[in-house]
Design a protein around this motif. Structure first.
Motif, PDB file in Angstrom:
ATOM      1  N   SER A 558     -48.182 109.424  12.367  1.00 21.61           N
ATOM      2  CA  SER A 558     -49.258 110.391  12.238  1.00 21.61           C
ATOM      3  C   SER A 558     -49.767 110.430  10.805  1.00 21.61           C
ATOM      4  N   GLN A 559     -50.971 110.936  10.658  1.00 21.84           N
ATOM      5  CA  GLN A 559     -51.566 111.128   9.337  1.00 21.84           C
ATOM      6  C   GLN A 559     -52.544 112.295   9.418  1.00 21.84           C
ATOM      7  N   GLU A 560     -52.478 113.153   8.404  1.00 20.60           N
ATOM      8  CA  GLU A 560     -53.362 114.313   8.338  1.00 20.60           C
ATOM      9  C   GLU A 560     -54.471 114.057   7.322  1.00 20.60           C
ATOM     10  N   ILE A 561     -55.669 114.534   7.654  1.00 22.28           N
ATOM     11  CA  ILE A 561     -56.832 114.353   6.788  1.00 22.28           C
ATOM     12  C   ILE A 561     -57.493 115.705   6.581  1.00 22.28           C
ATOM     13  N   GLU A 562     -57.931 115.976   5.358  1.00 21.22           N
ATOM     14  CA  GLU A 562     -58.756 117.133   5.079  1.00 21.22           C
ATOM     15  C   GLU A 562     -60.113 116.646   4.606  1.00 21.22           C
TER      16      GLU A 562
END
Length: 814
Positions: A558-562
């Motif tokens: 997984s990877q989170e982006i803002e």
């Protein structure tokens, strides 16, 4: 028990992982049985056995013979779902235990509950508690034969703020009068042999309420028949206008006891009727994406067949007319639908606030709302319009904000239900906003549908569990998607409150038409709010066979982006010329070292402010920026925009690069968003630079006109670059949608347009225009010629050119 025996055999065989899981499962089963066993000795034996099983599991764990990977809990087993329901028993500091059939005929021997708290208005009127038999000496609990006139008109709301509840009682009474359904009445106990509430010898009554996933009641106590009356002995509560029936008064008291008192802010009648009778609530916005003809046909058919009841609600402000005396933020009961041979369609409404009854009583709140003052008697015309009114279907959105529909669940042949919870701490699918109590949860389940040839919808009702009434800032959504394909349509639909949008209502209804045959869909349930644990009930209903299944296991990578929409990057939907400016991301799926040929499952969620529409699209574009949506290239995502949240799922993606678009519905919307990308294969996600990022740029305006065409040529612009340069050029028609193209040419020695250096190929009529993606050209003394083309001349058409280069350049009109 078989599970305990199996665990022992597995331990003796040395399969410690399996033995550990079996011991835990067996212990959970005993805990489930303990909660449903009455005999004290049997309970104690079960506790002893459960403790021994837990001890064996702990010994295996301490010996480090069990795999360090956590054991995945099976939330779908009956023990886990039972635990979710057990945790829902606490509400407003009361114990609402699960209802059983013996509760209906059980005589309560304990003292009744203290009366619920009075509202401010009741206190100001000096209300005291008096037995209903003294206030209404000739009344029964419920009449065996409903009166012939409008039964709903005999129920009135006095100086209490529970207009939604009283409206629910009104439409329930009217439905009972027409169809003998006992709707609403069947919630009050004790009952006679016909299922109607009857007088209790000890004066104590009990209500059955559908709350936190199951039917419940105040198990150890009940309400008595005392009701609030003012100084003159007049009842200040819901009551029958003729004083002949007590069930509305007693049912209101029981409901408000659970809800915390008569100072009940109200919600809407569909939610109240869901609690009272289990009917399915549907909330239809009358001012947002209303399909007027389709909605009328659907609710008219249901209403006339007795399969639904209707109420409407006003907004914070209402237009005042001589025909309608409307009250802001108020609920009205729909007691009839009419359609004549000329197609004239009307709704007949009742205002539950007491007005124009036999005693001529108008409440103080009614006077204040209608600005009538405290003296005198309203006119007959004002009295009639305030209580009973007819409204044309076409003008309903002018006066009312929402239509609330309650559907009879018996319209469906097949249902399935699950009760689940997601914890934000230690749960893979729950996240906590840093430095605050705001939490986000997501849970995925699968829905199996066996659809025949009939065009029958599947309905999903999501209901969140609560520990107290009036919980604010708790938002939920439910969304269904076929993981194997994207939505075929590339048209753009306005923001919809029905498609995965976040709502602060206690429930959300999602309807869709399944594909023919056997299909499995992904269902995403989402929550945002201050509750650390999100518990909910999901019910699926259809005339097709349906079944809810455990969702896919959490994906490993997984990877989170803002990100954000700013003035330069808020491009709007794909019908806008600025669509290409929206934030875009390159998603690269990498091969697994162990199974290099495996395909990936991809799950993407995005959240933003609850008032902002958002849309996700996954496109096959080799990770490059895109400016249009071509059907065959769209891999996942839907055409509708959703408030606050959107998600997509795609199965079977090969190793490679893909492009994710995060768009706002309108251009120039400012705001932040968060994107979570999860995959079964290793992945990397990176922002794709804006078009022309890091390059010199120039915007040039021009026009095509008949005069230009008669002059022997198209508009031309000279381009001079200093040194070798990479050049990009975008051409857009500034007004209307026209097929355009743009090309770059050498400048011939005689001043003519020479050979083509680069072109956008054939003319395109996309809103974002034509694009020369990239061409590297050397510096020349004479430079180059840019030719914007409009193949079909239709008067004067303005255009704009966007020229980018990684070296300094000049552009001038020729």
């Amino acid at each position: 028990m078989a599970a305990a025996t199996r665990a022992t055999k597995q331990e003796l065989a040395g399969t410690y992982d399996a033995a550990f899981a079996s011991y835990v499962a067996a212990a959970q089963t005993y805990l489930f049985l303990i909660r449903h066993t009455v005999d004290p000795e049997t309970k104690q034996r079960m506790r002893t056995l459960s403790a021994k099983l837990v001890e064996r599991a702990e010994r295996i764990k301490r010996a480090k013979k069990v795999d360090q990977a956590p054991v995945l809990r099976d939330d779908f087993v009956i023990e886990q779902q039972d635990a979710v329901l057990a945790n829902g028993a606490s509400f407003n500091r009361l114990r609402l235990e699960r209802w059983s059939e013996r509760d209906g005929g059980h005589t309560v021997t304990r003292s009744p509950l203290p009366p619920p708290n009075l509202s401010r208005t009741q206190i100001e009127n000096g209300c005291t508690w008096t037995s209903a038999s003294k206030v209404f000496p000739q009344a029964c609990i419920a009449a065996e034969t409903p009166v012939e006139s409008n039964q709903g008109a005999y129920i009135a709301q006095d100086n209490v703020s529970d207009c939604s509840l009283v409206t629910a009682l009104v439409v329930a009474a009217e439905h009972h009068r027409k169809f003998g359904s006992r709707l609403g009445l069947s919630s009050l106990f004790p009952q006679d042999k016909n299922g109607l509430p009857t007088r209790a010898e000890n004066g104590q009554y009990r209500a059955r309420l559908l709350m936190n996933g199951t039917w419940r009641c105040l198990k150890l106590a009940a309400i008595d028949d005392r009701i609030p009356v003012d100084r003159s002995g007049h009842p200040i509560c819901a009551a029958s206008r003729n004083g002949k029936e007590l069930w509305p008064t007693l049912l209101e008291k029981a409901y408000l006891t659970a809800m915390g008192g008569y100072d009940f802010a109200g919600s809407n009648a569909a939610d109240d009727l869901h609690i009272l009778a289990g009917w399915i609530p549907e909330h239809i916005s009358l001012r947002q994406s209303l399909r007027s003809e389709h909605t009328w046909d659907r609710v008219k058919k249901g209403f006339w067949m007795g399969k639904c009841v209707l109420t409407v609600g006003t907004g914070k402000s209402v237009p005042q007319t001589s025909e309608l005396a409307l009250i802001p933020s108020h609920s009205y009961a729909v007691i009839d639908l009419k359609e004549d041979v000329d197609g004239h369609r009307q709704l007949v409404l009742i205002n539950p606030w007491r007005s124009g009854d036999e005693q001529g009583i108008w409440t103080a709140d009614m006077r204040a709302a209608l600005d009538l003052g405290g003296e005198g008697t309203p006119s007959a015309e004002h009295t009639a319009s305030a209580q009973l009114m007819s409204v044309d279907w076409e003008t309903l959105p002018v006066y009312f904000e929402a239509l609330h529909v309650s559907w009879d669940p018996s319209i469906f042949d097949h249902t399935d239900t699950v009760h689940l919870s997601v914890a934000s701490s230690g749960a893979a699918e729950g996240t906590v906003k840093a430095g605050s109590s705001w939490t986000r949860h997501a849970r995925r389940v699968r829905l199996q549908v066996e659809a025949d040839d009939s065009p029958t919808q599947v309905w999903l009702l999501l209901s969140r569990h609560s520990s107290r009434s009036g919980m604010k800032d708790e938002y939920i959504s439910v969304y269904v998607q076929n993981p194997g394909q994207a939505e075929a349509s590339t048209s753009t639909m306005a923001p919809s409150s029905e498609k995965s949008s976040m709502t602060d209502a206690p429930s959300e209804l999602y309807r869709f038409l399944p594909e023919r045959g056997r299909s499995v869909y992904d269902v995403t349930i989402a929550h945002e709010g201050q509750s650390a644990v999100f518990a909910f009930t999901l019910v699926v209903m259809s005339n097709h066979r349906v079944k809810l299944l455990e969702g896919p296991p959490p994906l490993q990578h997984s990877q989170e982006i803002e990100g954000s929409w700013t003035t330069p990057t808020s491009g709007g939907n794909h019908t806008c010329p600025s669509f290409y400016r929206n934030p875009q991301y390159s998603i690269r799926l990498l091969a697994s070292p162990t199974t290099p040929s495996a395909n990936s499952r991809l799950e993407i969620d995005a959240t933003t402010d609850n008032g902002t529409p958002i849309n996700l699209r996954l496109v096959y574009s080799d990770g490059e920026r895109v400016d249009r949506l071509t059907g065959r290239d769209v891999l996942a995502g839907k055409s509708t925009y959703s408030y606050g949240r959107d998600s997509l799922v795609r199965e079977g993606l090969a190793v490679g690069k893909y492009t994710l678009l995060v768009s706002s519905y309108q251009p120039d919307v400012l705001g932040n968003f968060k994107v979570s990308v999860r995959s079964s294969l290793p992945l990397s996600v990176s922002a794709i630079p804006q078009e022309g990022a890091g390059m010199f740029s120039r915007r040039i305006e021009g026009e095509w006109s008949p005069a230009t065409d008669r002059g022997g040529g198209k508009p031309r612009f000279r381009l001079l670059v200093s040194g070798h340069a990479e050049v990009k050029i975008r051409l857009q028609a500034s007004e209307g949608q026209h097929a355009v193209s743009v090309s770059v040419h050498k400048w011939g020695t005689a001043g003519e347009v020479g050979d083509v250096v680069a072109t956008s190929d054939s003319p395109v009529d996309h809103p974002c225009g034509a694009l020369i993606r990239s061409v590297r050209i050397p510096s020349t003394e004479r430079g180059y010629v840019i030719v914007p083309s409009l193949p079909r001349q239709v008067g004067t058409v303005p255009f704009q050119l966007f020229v980018y280069a990684d070296a300094r350049f000049e552009v001038m009109e020729m």
